[in-house]
Enzyme design. Sequence first.
Site, PDB file in Angstrom:
ATOM      1  CD  GLN A 220      -2.925  -0.715   2.417  1.00  0.00           C
ATOM      2  OE1 GLN A 220      -2.821   0.233   3.183  1.00  0.00           O
ATOM      3  NE2 GLN A 220      -3.695  -1.745   2.677  1.00  0.00           N
ATOM      4  CB  CYS A 221       3.295   2.443   2.374  1.00  0.00           C
ATOM      5  SG  CYS A 221       2.139   2.137   3.686  1.00  0.00           S
ATOM      6  CB  THR A 222       5.640   5.653  -0.727  1.00  0.00           C
ATOM      7  OG1 THR A 222       4.422   6.359  -0.812  1.00  0.00           O
ATOM      8  CG2 THR A 222       6.578   6.113  -1.792  1.00  0.00           C
TER       9      THR A 222
END
Length: 665
Positions: A533-535
Amino acid sequence: LKFQGFHSVPDASLWEELGKRKLESYKLSDSSVELIGWYNTSRSVHIGSRVTLRAASFDVENLKDGNEKSGDGFPVRGILINTNTIDEFKKIDKKDLLNKVGNEILDDIKSGSATEDPTLLVRFILLSFADLKKHKYIYWFGFPAIVDPTVSFQTPASKEQSMKPLLSMFAIEQHKCLEDFVTNPKYPFFLCIMKTGEESHIRPLKDWEKLTGIDKECAYFGFVDPCPLEGNPGWVLRNFLIYIRTLRKKERESLVCLRQSITESKILLVNSAMVENISDNAKTTFVGWEPNANGKMGPRVIDLSAHLDPIRLAEAACNLNLKLMTWRALPELNLNLLATTKCLLLGSGTLGCAVARGLLGWGFRNITMLDNGKVSYSNPVRQSLFAFDDCKNGGKPKAEAAVESLKAIFPGVNAKAISLTIPMPGHFVTSDAEHVEHTVKMLEELIQQHDAIFLLTDTRESRWLPTVFCAMYDKILINAALGFDGYLVMRHGHGLNVSPTTETESQQRLGCYFCNDIVAPRNSTQDRTLDQQCTVTRPGLAPVAGALAVEMLVNLLHNELGNRAPCPSTNDCASTEKSKVSKLGILPHQIRGFFSTFSSVLVQGPAFNQCTACSSRIIDKVRDEGFPTLLRIFNDPDYLESLAGLDELKTDTDLCDFDEDWTED
Ligand SMILES: [Zn+2]
């Protein structure tokens, strides 16, 4: 007999104008440039003889008639020699230069040109070096004057006897015409016919030949005298005296020195013998370099930086660096185009920050940042526009913090912040449809109001609606996306609002981010683990991809076909020479980079006529039916696939789902 020298008074606007012209038009040329200055009678002994110059000094074409007086007084013709380096300034032979212009004056006297245009008698040289980086101007004025060693007062022992008040010499009816003339002199040099017992009158110099008999004998030569001193005439008389000698070979001459008022005006009684000598230019000597503030023969320096507002200094310095590119490296660079192009950055994260800084560097001055997030504690180390303080108390809105930062970096930027969540397919809209409709409208208007749109968001589906609107309104769209160790930078093909004029043009239309897909964008944040999900990208990717996105826009703007420009040929790509299409180089469709191998490839792909974003099926439907269609798409990505005709395709063929992994920020 001593002549009061001219004191040059250039105002700041002259230097600013010189700086501007040097940057924009003279560039590396050091050819001489014509200028005009002005002189007038002096109001006070403390002011002295002055030649004033300002920005309008460059408008020499406005000077048609040398007798033409402006608010600043009578014109003085001059040349500017602005050297490229301080060494060249030093090396120029000052004596030689003064002699050169002095000889021109002498020639104009001998040829009679000065009769038609008396400004040829009073000239100046401005030698300068403009240090544009420091806003410093080193300069030296010269007012070439012919040296006449024979000139003297008629009564050398007494200034009072040789320079008398005009009123003491003549009866009222004789100086009546001068009284009118002094308030608004028509000519800098003139003839005054004064006959005893008669009203006198004033004629221009060129009437000398027309005068006959007694008129000629009774004619006084007169001049507007810039000198206010009791016992000295001004500098302009030096060359004028030589000129007079060519007309009237009289050893004793009485001259009218016209000053601020009739009571201050003088009659000057001089002797001079220099008539024959001027036939030989080589025997003539010239003087006239102006001493500096210390009274020494040397240049003066003006430092404008102290007078400039720091914001203007920053603007000037940034523009200077950009304009220097146009001197040699890239004369075709259109900085005005960059400065006026309105950029909309969708996403103000790692990519948004990198793109915004790149834009500032190129001189883009209109930047709108859009984001829906707030600055979090992990952001500042990777997102170059944020700092620790932006994260406190829940964090500032990202777009706002980014704009504040842009303005702190460069106050001259016109930056705006928009907090907005881009509606996306697969992100269901239930109770807040009205709000989403408003958001869609805002986004649509923003895209219409800007010239170039950057797609820098962190999910695949958030790129869909902007892609549709950019295709609908034929806007430039530059898309950048990051994987873990790879990036994609691409420009979308041109819009569909203008129907292709030729078959080839429609074939050449380049694809968009979604053109390679046969699935509609969906909610990518569902069913993903934290690291998905995250960078999660290599930190160097965003600065590299952001920089490439900006460079791509600059090339695109300089391509005459704009976003209709086809992909460069394989030959063009292989060539190390600058492309013929754009002086900045080729304009690729897509750049895919791989940090694992430290390499990148140029890729191109045509528009797909069943694309879920840029195909006419979608654009037409959204344009015709508006928000209800969009709402259905947000809530049902399958509907988008069927609109595009992808469901037919999937049934027809047995293709696997193919989802490129360019979705992470
Ligand atoms: Zn497409």
